[in-house]
Enzyme design. Sequence first.
Site, mmCIF file in Angstrom:
data_model
loop_
_atom_site.group_PDB
_atom_site.id
_atom_site.type_symbol
_atom_site.label_atom_id
_atom_site.label_comp_id
_atom_site.label_asym_id
_atom_site.label_seq_id
_atom_site.Cartn_x
_atom_site.Cartn_y
_atom_site.Cartn_z
ATOM 1 N N CYS A 228 -2.206 8.353 -5.389
ATOM 2 C CA CYS A 228 -0.809 7.768 -5.437
ATOM 3 C C CYS A 228 -0.766 6.507 -6.072
ATOM 4 O O CYS A 228 -1.501 5.654 -6.024
ATOM 5 C CB CYS A 228 -0.249 7.618 -3.978
ATOM 6 S SG CYS A 228 1.469 7.024 -3.957
ATOM 7 N N TYR B 2 0.949 -1.208 -0.032
ATOM 8 C CA TYR B 2 0.072 -0.064 -0.031
ATOM 9 C C TYR B 2 0.918 1.295 -0.350
ATOM 10 O O TYR B 2 1.862 1.290 0.438
ATOM 11 C CB TYR B 2 -1.098 -0.131 1.075
ATOM 12 C CG TYR B 2 -0.350 0.143 2.399
ATOM 13 C CD1 TYR B 2 -0.148 1.682 3.031
ATOM 14 C CD2 TYR B 2 0.025 -0.644 3.410
ATOM 15 C CE1 TYR B 2 0.463 1.660 4.295
ATOM 16 C CE2 TYR B 2 0.590 -0.622 4.796
ATOM 17 C CZ TYR B 2 0.746 0.804 5.111
ATOM 18 O OH TYR B 2 1.244 0.858 6.197
ATOM 19 N N CYS B 3 0.325 2.576 -0.530
ATOM 20 C CA CYS B 3 0.912 3.742 -0.409
ATOM 21 C C CYS B 3 -0.123 4.810 0.188
ATOM 22 O O CYS B 3 -0.927 4.282 1.049
ATOM 23 C CB CYS B 3 1.354 4.018 -1.676
ATOM 24 S SG CYS B 3 -0.106 4.108 -2.913
ATOM 25 N N ALA B 4 -0.068 5.797 -0.114
ATOM 26 C CA ALA B 4 -0.689 6.929 0.530
ATOM 27 C C ALA B 4 -2.100 6.953 0.272
ATOM 28 O O ALA B 4 -2.980 7.335 1.079
ATOM 29 C CB ALA B 4 -0.173 8.431 0.069
ATOM 30 N N VAL C 193 -3.306 4.493 2.631
ATOM 31 C CA VAL C 193 -3.521 5.007 4.064
ATOM 32 C C VAL C 193 -4.555 5.785 4.221
ATOM 33 O O VAL C 193 -5.542 5.651 5.135
ATOM 34 C CB VAL C 193 -2.285 5.745 4.468
ATOM 35 C CG1 VAL C 193 -2.476 6.701 5.670
ATOM 36 C CG2 VAL C 193 -1.018 5.016 4.513
#
Length: 144
Positions: free
Chosen positions: A107, A101-103, A131
């Site tokens: 993203c 996962y990222c932001a 997130v």
Amino acid sequence: MTDLAAKSPSTTSPNTTVSKTPAANAAEAAAHFAARLSFETDCADVWCAMNHQQQDFVLVDVRMQTLFAAGHLPGAINIPTRKLTPARLAEFPDDALFVVYCAGPHCNGSTKAALKLAQLGRPVKEMIGGVTGWIDEGFGLARG
């Protein structure tokens, strides 16, 4: 209120932008959605697995270390995409499933990381929402 919002279904065209292109048949739709689930998971499913002692994946935050330290999913490890190397991954079994996962939806870092892991021959799923999705679901972040 916009003109579109003011219209009732009975006054709209029967051939709207939604129905202009016909939906796929049931078999094609089933194959499509099953395929999507083999590539991605969501925040609620990750939370559920983690909170019912059924975590059968390595949860990887692929953002830079400073963002990870400011707040990340509990139980996640931080491996920025550029550090996803065979040497770094050697500590995990070859068949370990990685969930990256990222932001968030704005993203594509997790998509890049998922591609890199797949190119390295590793099983991978992308956690959609990142997130942002995690927080939207009401789940807390860990710090440090």
